[in-house]
Design an enzyme around this catalytic site. Structure first.
Site, mmCIF file in Angstrom:
data_model
loop_
_atom_site.group_PDB
_atom_site.id
_atom_site.type_symbol
_atom_site.label_atom_id
_atom_site.label_comp_id
_atom_site.label_asym_id
_atom_site.label_seq_id
_atom_site.Cartn_x
_atom_site.Cartn_y
_atom_site.Cartn_z
ATOM 1 N N VAL A 235 0.903 -1.153 0.000
ATOM 2 C CA VAL A 235 0.000 0.000 0.000
ATOM 3 C C VAL A 235 0.942 1.202 0.000
ATOM 4 C CG1 VAL A 235 -1.807 1.236 1.261
ATOM 5 C CG2 VAL A 235 -1.827 -1.267 1.192
ATOM 6 N N PRO A 236 1.168 1.797 -1.173
ATOM 7 C CA PRO A 236 2.328 2.662 -1.399
ATOM 8 C C PRO A 236 2.223 4.088 -0.844
ATOM 9 C CG PRO A 236 1.040 2.520 -3.387
ATOM 10 C CD PRO A 236 0.391 1.595 -2.401
ATOM 11 N N CYS A 237 2.239 4.207 0.466
ATOM 12 C CA CYS A 237 2.223 5.534 1.079
ATOM 13 C C CYS A 237 3.504 6.311 0.775
ATOM 14 C CB CYS A 237 1.956 5.450 2.573
ATOM 15 S SG CYS A 237 3.157 4.480 3.486
ATOM 16 N N HIS A 238 4.552 5.614 0.324
ATOM 17 C CA HIS A 238 5.790 6.309 -0.041
ATOM 18 C C HIS A 238 5.596 7.214 -1.250
ATOM 19 C CE1 HIS A 238 5.952 2.633 -2.528
ATOM 20 N NE2 HIS A 238 6.675 3.360 -3.390
ATOM 21 N N ARG A 239 4.501 7.024 -1.985
ATOM 22 C CA ARG A 239 4.236 7.836 -3.180
ATOM 23 C C ARG A 239 3.525 9.146 -2.863
ATOM 24 N NH1 ARG A 239 2.199 2.599 -6.472
ATOM 25 N NH2 ARG A 239 4.236 1.567 -6.597
#
Length: 161
Positions: free
Chosen positions: A119-123
């Site tokens: 779940v790409p919260c780094h984006r």
């Protein structure tokens, strides 16, 4: 609950499985013994994460489920819609959720995401392009964004990090 550890380019990942779902993926600074995954689902998650780090996988297909409020689930559902190799701001995320005044609540929910990379919260970045608030450490956020940009053939991204 079953647990597996595996080595990534940015540290040791810990993956947990509960009731047929991957419940968490977290990154650790400590060293752990790397042993074969105790279940087929954990092995599938390791395989897909290894493909992500090799640059051959952009979406994950293993089943995921993390505990959280209805609002947190909505925030996390929005995160998985962010295309690989791109970024959005917290303000953009709040606008996409039709909740432009909830930037801080959305940022807080992003921070409670237990499925690192998947779940790409780094984006999600700051409105000024800064790499803000990342539980795995800003250096890892930068590494992940640069990795995805490189895989996409973008090279150096236009972000100031």
């Amino acid at each position: 609950m079953s647990v597996a550890y595996f080595r990534t380019p940015v540290g040791i990942a810990r993956i947990t499985e509960e009731e047929g779902f991957i419940a968490s993926v977290s990154i650790r600074d400590e060293e752990y013994d790397i042993e074969p995954a105790p279940t087929p689902l954990l092995q599938a998650a390791i395989d897909e994460l290894n493909e992500y780090f090799a640059g051959t996988r952009k979406q994950f297909t293993f089943p995921i489920k993390q505990e959280g409020s209805e609002f947190q689930q909505q925030v996390w559902d929005e995160l998985v819609q962010i295309p690989y190799g791109t970024t959005i701001t917290y303000a953009q995320q709040s606008n996409q959720m039709n909740n432009p005044l909830a930037i801080r609540a959305i940022a807080s929910a992003n921070g409670r995401n237990n499925l690192w990379v998947v779940v790409p919260c780094h984006r999600v970045i700051g409105s000024n392009g800064s790499l803000t608030g990342y539980a795995g450490g800003i250096w890892r956020k930068k590494w992940l964004l640069e990795h995805e940009a490189k895989v996409m053939g973008v090279g150096q991204t236009k972000l100031d990090f």
